[in-house]
Design a protein around this motif. Structure first.
Motif, PDB file in Angstrom:
ATOM      1  N   ALA A 109      40.933 -18.530  31.566  1.00 52.45           N
ATOM      2  CA  ALA A 109      39.568 -18.009  31.698  1.00 52.45           C
ATOM      3  C   ALA A 109      39.509 -16.503  31.512  1.00 52.45           C
ATOM      4  CB  ALA A 109      38.985 -18.385  33.063  1.00 52.45           C
ATOM      5  N   THR A 110      40.660 -15.864  31.433  1.00 48.29           N
ATOM      6  CA  THR A 110      40.715 -14.416  31.288  1.00 48.29           C
ATOM      7  C   THR A 110      40.959 -14.036  29.827  1.00 48.29           C
ATOM      8  OG1 THR A 110      43.105 -14.202  31.637  1.00 48.29           O
ATOM      9  CG2 THR A 110      41.703 -14.292  33.610  1.00 48.29           C
ATOM     10  N   LEU A 111      40.632 -12.805  29.509  1.00 51.56           N
ATOM     11  CA  LEU A 111      40.819 -12.295  28.146  1.00 51.56           C
ATOM     12  C   LEU A 111      41.863 -11.193  28.182  1.00 51.56           C
ATOM     13  CD1 LEU A 111      39.923 -12.283  25.178  1.00 51.56           C
ATOM     14  CD2 LEU A 111      38.138 -10.642  25.799  1.00 51.56           C
ATOM     15  N   LYS A 112      42.951 -11.430  27.488  1.00 46.29           N
ATOM     16  CA  LYS A 112      44.032 -10.446  27.399  1.00 46.29           C
ATOM     17  C   LYS A 112      43.767  -9.538  26.203  1.00 46.29           C
ATOM     18  CE  LYS A 112      48.134 -12.039  28.007  1.00 46.29           C
ATOM     19  NZ  LYS A 112      49.379 -12.826  27.776  1.00 46.29           N
ATOM     20  N   ASN A 113      43.882  -8.237  26.411  1.00 49.84           N
ATOM     21  CA  ASN A 113      43.615  -7.268  25.351  1.00 49.84           C
ATOM     22  C   ASN A 113      44.842  -6.390  25.167  1.00 49.84           C
ATOM     23  OD1 ASN A 113      40.599  -7.825  24.988  1.00 49.84           O
ATOM     24  ND2 ASN A 113      40.742  -7.386  27.186  1.00 49.84           N
TER      25      ASN A 113
ATOM     26  N   GLY B 291      46.015  -1.700  31.722  1.00 52.01           N
ATOM     27  CA  GLY B 291      45.909  -2.881  32.581  1.00 52.01           C
ATOM     28  C   GLY B 291      44.477  -3.303  32.852  1.00 52.01           C
ATOM     29  N   TYR B 292      43.502  -2.510  32.405  1.00 55.38           N
ATOM     30  CA  TYR B 292      42.104  -2.819  32.705  1.00 55.38           C
ATOM     31  C   TYR B 292      41.213  -2.640  31.466  1.00 55.38           C
ATOM     32  CZ  TYR B 292      43.807  -2.676  37.467  1.00 55.38           C
ATOM     33  OH  TYR B 292      44.513  -2.920  38.624  1.00 55.38           O
ATOM     34  N   VAL B 293      41.793  -2.806  30.283  1.00 55.04           N
ATOM     35  CA  VAL B 293      41.030  -2.650  29.040  1.00 55.04           C
ATOM     36  C   VAL B 293      40.171  -3.889  28.795  1.00 55.04           C
ATOM     37  CG1 VAL B 293      41.206  -2.439  26.537  1.00 55.04           C
ATOM     38  CG2 VAL B 293      42.719  -1.097  28.009  1.00 55.04           C
ATOM     39  N   GLY B 294      38.924  -3.667  28.414  1.00 49.35           N
ATOM     40  CA  GLY B 294      38.030  -4.747  28.015  1.00 49.35           C
ATOM     41  C   GLY B 294      37.375  -4.424  26.698  1.00 49.35           C
TER      42      GLY B 294
ATOM     43  N   GLY C 220      38.996  -6.838  31.453  1.00 45.31           N
ATOM     44  CA  GLY C 220      38.974  -5.494  32.018  1.00 45.31           C
ATOM     45  C   GLY C 220      37.621  -4.823  31.854  1.00 45.31           C
ATOM     46  N   ALA C 221      37.309  -3.914  32.790  1.00 45.49           N
ATOM     47  CA  ALA C 221      36.025  -3.195  32.757  1.00 45.49           C
ATOM     48  C   ALA C 221      36.203  -1.754  32.288  1.00 45.49           C
ATOM     49  CB  ALA C 221      35.364  -3.227  34.129  1.00 45.49           C
ATOM     50  N   ASN C 222      37.397  -1.436  31.803  1.00 43.46           N
ATOM     51  CA  ASN C 222      37.714  -0.080  31.338  1.00 43.46           C
ATOM     52  C   ASN C 222      37.606   0.943  32.464  1.00 43.46           C
ATOM     53  OD1 ASN C 222      38.118  -0.833  28.503  1.00 43.46           O
ATOM     54  ND2 ASN C 222      35.903  -1.217  28.500  1.00 43.46           N
ATOM     55  N   LYS C 223      37.850   0.463  33.679  1.00 48.05           N
ATOM     56  CA  LYS C 223      37.924   1.304  34.867  1.00 48.05           C
ATOM     57  C   LYS C 223      39.117   0.841  35.692  1.00 48.05           C
ATOM     58  CE  LYS C 223      32.864   1.690  35.296  1.00 48.05           C
ATOM     59  NZ  LYS C 223      31.716   1.415  36.210  1.00 48.05           N
ATOM     60  N   ALA C 224      39.775   1.759  36.353  1.00 49.72           N
ATOM     61  CA  ALA C 224      40.926   1.397  37.184  1.00 49.72           C
ATOM     62  C   ALA C 224      40.505   0.437  38.283  1.00 49.72           C
ATOM     63  CB  ALA C 224      41.560   2.654  37.780  1.00 49.72           C
ATOM     64  N   ASP C 225      41.324  -0.568  38.541  1.00 47.38           N
ATOM     65  CA  ASP C 225      41.110  -1.540  39.621  1.00 47.38           C
ATOM     66  C   ASP C 225      39.774  -2.262  39.511  1.00 47.38           C
ATOM     67  OD1 ASP C 225      43.589  -0.907  40.797  1.00 47.38           O
ATOM     68  OD2 ASP C 225      42.714   0.795  41.854  1.00 47.38           O
ATOM     69  N   THR C 226      39.298  -2.450  38.271  1.00 49.70           N
ATOM     70  CA  THR C 226      37.993  -3.095  38.092  1.00 49.70           C
ATOM     71  C   THR C 226      38.040  -4.013  36.870  1.00 49.70           C
ATOM     72  OG1 THR C 226      36.911  -1.108  38.940  1.00 49.70           O
ATOM     73  CG2 THR C 226      35.507  -2.727  37.840  1.00 49.70           C
TER      74      THR C 226
END
Length: 565
Positions: free
Chosen positions: A281-285, A336-339, A363-369
């Protein structure tokens, strides 16, 4: 038949070994060294001893006969080649570190040929000026060179190797298709004659260029290629050539994208565990550099990016992973948080599984988000779709949809419809029927001759040693004198009689060795028939062993001659 020379093992330069070489990993590497066929000269470079040279020559003979049968003409081009033609084609740089490069005393650049499309194109340009000169098919059996970073597996992957490369030249695409079909059929006959179990699979062209491409693979545990085949239809392909077509997805009804705090979840595994969702269900970038440009590649979180496949799609561009320094230069890219949503100045490539309408946690392009409900086509766009995931067993067959199987194999041949890539580069035209220049179209066809020897060893050897098919074996019969005086005299007579009947004979007449050692060596060397003069030699009785099956029978010399000729 003409009388053959009897090769006496007392005079043969071939020392057998009881133990495997310390650096040998594959069966062929172990046995070819132990049986006295080859010896290592340096990393990836091998000396072919007399027995090995015989097998190598037999493979070459079969290849040569079948190439001649389709009307191909044999030539011999230099292995030492000037830089300029490879600069014109672009392969001086595309081959990178695989090329052996050197300078002559005047400082001019040369290379040791890995393959000869450029030079054959120039030969035909010099020799052929009219459509009446075509079609033509040319081939050579020659030593090739590639500076492998990790040469291994004996002669399977060397830096110097024997190869048959042939090239077809036609004035039309229809003519190219005919030349391709002729080579394809010839390759099937070659590998059938050699006794190689093989599969023909769809492939990619890589640095060779061109369009249509197929590989001939020999299934073996030592194989470095992975291929797929379908149990429900005839589909087979190299994993790099497998394609996937995503089913249509209804993208309506998804909730708006929502950012969610996900502390300390830079990996797919940590994210899936934190949210209680499957990795799929996740998207790896994955971020890579393509000729220095940072590019993002999206795949489902439960799949891996096949960097080899990606490189083939983007060739001749150089693909490499981003580094910590690259992230430091781009603070907008949060490791680790790239979208894909909101990416600035980054091309986004994706596997077809990331289809329009599919919804992801990414990823939301923000740390820990991270963000959920991120929908392809609504919240982000894909610049280019490429089949880039590592193929897994059970993936759908592109032809019928059944689950695919994975297997290992050795690449023993590769055929390409090159088209006009090299003709365009070198301006290869002939005068056509209408009196106007016509651009020639090409095919390229390779067989690993020395690799075929190793592939045969891998497929046919057993726990006792090598076991050559008759077409390539170094001899037809291995006569063993298992004793002194009477056994030796009978073995000598048998060897001479067999030789006079036209058979190739290897005679173990070595003094001072026990019958057990000689018989062990005979099985290790792997000639199809072993004829032993032993305990019943006084009665004129010999023992005939069929090496592949192990069956044995006692017979007289006349009966042995009748049996083997």
């Amino acid at each position: 038949m003409a009388t053959q020379h009897v090769q006496r093992m007392s005079r043969l330069m071939a020392k057998t070994l009881r133990e495997d070489p310390a650096d040998a990993e594959t069966l062929s590497h172990k046995l070819l060294v132990r049986a006295g066929y080859v010896r290592r000269s340096s990393a990836g470079v091998w000396t072919w001893l007399p027995l090995g040279k015989r097998v190598l020559d037999n493979v070459s003979r079969v290849v040569r006969e079948e190439m001649d049968a389709i009307g191909a003409q044999e030539v011999l081009l230099p292995a030492l080649l000037p830089k300029e033609p490879y600069e014109v084609s672009g392969r001086w740089s595309e081959y990178g570190d695989l090329l052996f490069r050197l300078k002559d005393r005047k400082g001019a650049d040369y290379l040791l040929g890995p393959t000869h499309e450029e030079i054959f194109t120039l030969v035909v340009k010099d020799q052929c000026t009219s459509y009446k000169d075509l079609p033509v098919m040319l081939y050579q059996i020659q030593t090739k060179y590639r500076d492998e970073a990790r040469p291994r597996s004996g002669v399977l992957r060397g830096r110097e190797f024997q190869m048959k490369d042939s090239y077809s030249f036609d004035v039309s695409d229809e003519g190219l298709a005919e030349s391709y079909a002729l080579h394809r059929a010839a390759y099937r006959r070659i590998f059938e004659r050699l006794g190689l179990d093989h599969r023909i699979v769809s492939a990619v062209s890589g640095a060779m260029g061109g369009s249509a491409s197929e590989e001939f693979l020999a299934p073996a545990a030592a194989g470095e290629d992975t291929f797929v085949d379908c149990p429900s239809c005839d589909y087979a392909a190299n994993t790099e050539a497998v394609t996937f077509t995503a089913p249509a997805v209804d993208g309506a009804g998804h909730e708006p994208a929502q950012e969610i705090p996900t502390p300390d979840t830079p990996t797919i595994e940590a994210l899936a565990a934190h949210l209680g969702v499957p990795a799929s269900a996740t998207l790896k970038n994955l971020l890579v550099k393509v000729d220095g440009e940072i590019v993002a590649v999206g795949v489902p979180g439960d799949r891996e990016v096949d960097l080899g496949k990606l490189g083939e799609h983007l060739a001749p561009a150089v693909v490499e992973l981003v580094t910590a320094e690259d992230f430091a230069d781009r603070p907008d890219l949060v490791r680790g948080y790239v979208g894909p949503q909101g990416l600035d100045k980054v091309r986004y490539l994706a596997d077809p599984r990331v289809a329009p309408g599919t919804s992801w946690v990414t990823g939301a392009n923000k740390a820990d988000t991270h963000a959920r409900n991120v929908v392809c086509g609504r919240d982000f766009e894909v610049d280019r779709y490429l089949d880039v995931v590592v193929v897994e067993a059970g993936d759908p067959c592109p032809s019928c949809g059944a689950g695919l199987r994975l297997d290992r194999a050795i690449e023993i041949g590769h055929i390409f419809q090159l088209g006009r890539k090299y003709a365009d580069a070198f301006g290869l035209d002939v005068l056509g029927r209408e009196g106007k220049p016509v651009r020639v179209t090409m095919g390229s066809y390779g067989i690993g001759v020395s690799r075929a020897v190793a592939a045969l060893a891998e497929q046919t050897a057993d726990e006792r040693g090598l076991c050559w098919p008759a077409e390539v074996a170094p001899a037809d019969v291995h006569v063993v004198a298992a004793g002194k005086a009477v056994p030796l005299a009978l073995a000598e007579s048998a060897a001479e009689a067999l030789s006079a009947s036209g058979l190739r004979v290897l005679l173990d007449d070595r003094a001072g060795l026990s019958p057990g050692v000689k018989l062990t060596d005979a099985e290790l060397i792997g000639v199809p028939w072993i004829l032993v003069a032993g305990r019943r030699s006084g009665d004129g009785v010999l023992e005939l062993q069929h090496r592949p099956t192990g069956t044995r029978e006692e017979l007289t010399l006349d009966e042995a001659l009748a049996r083997l000729t």
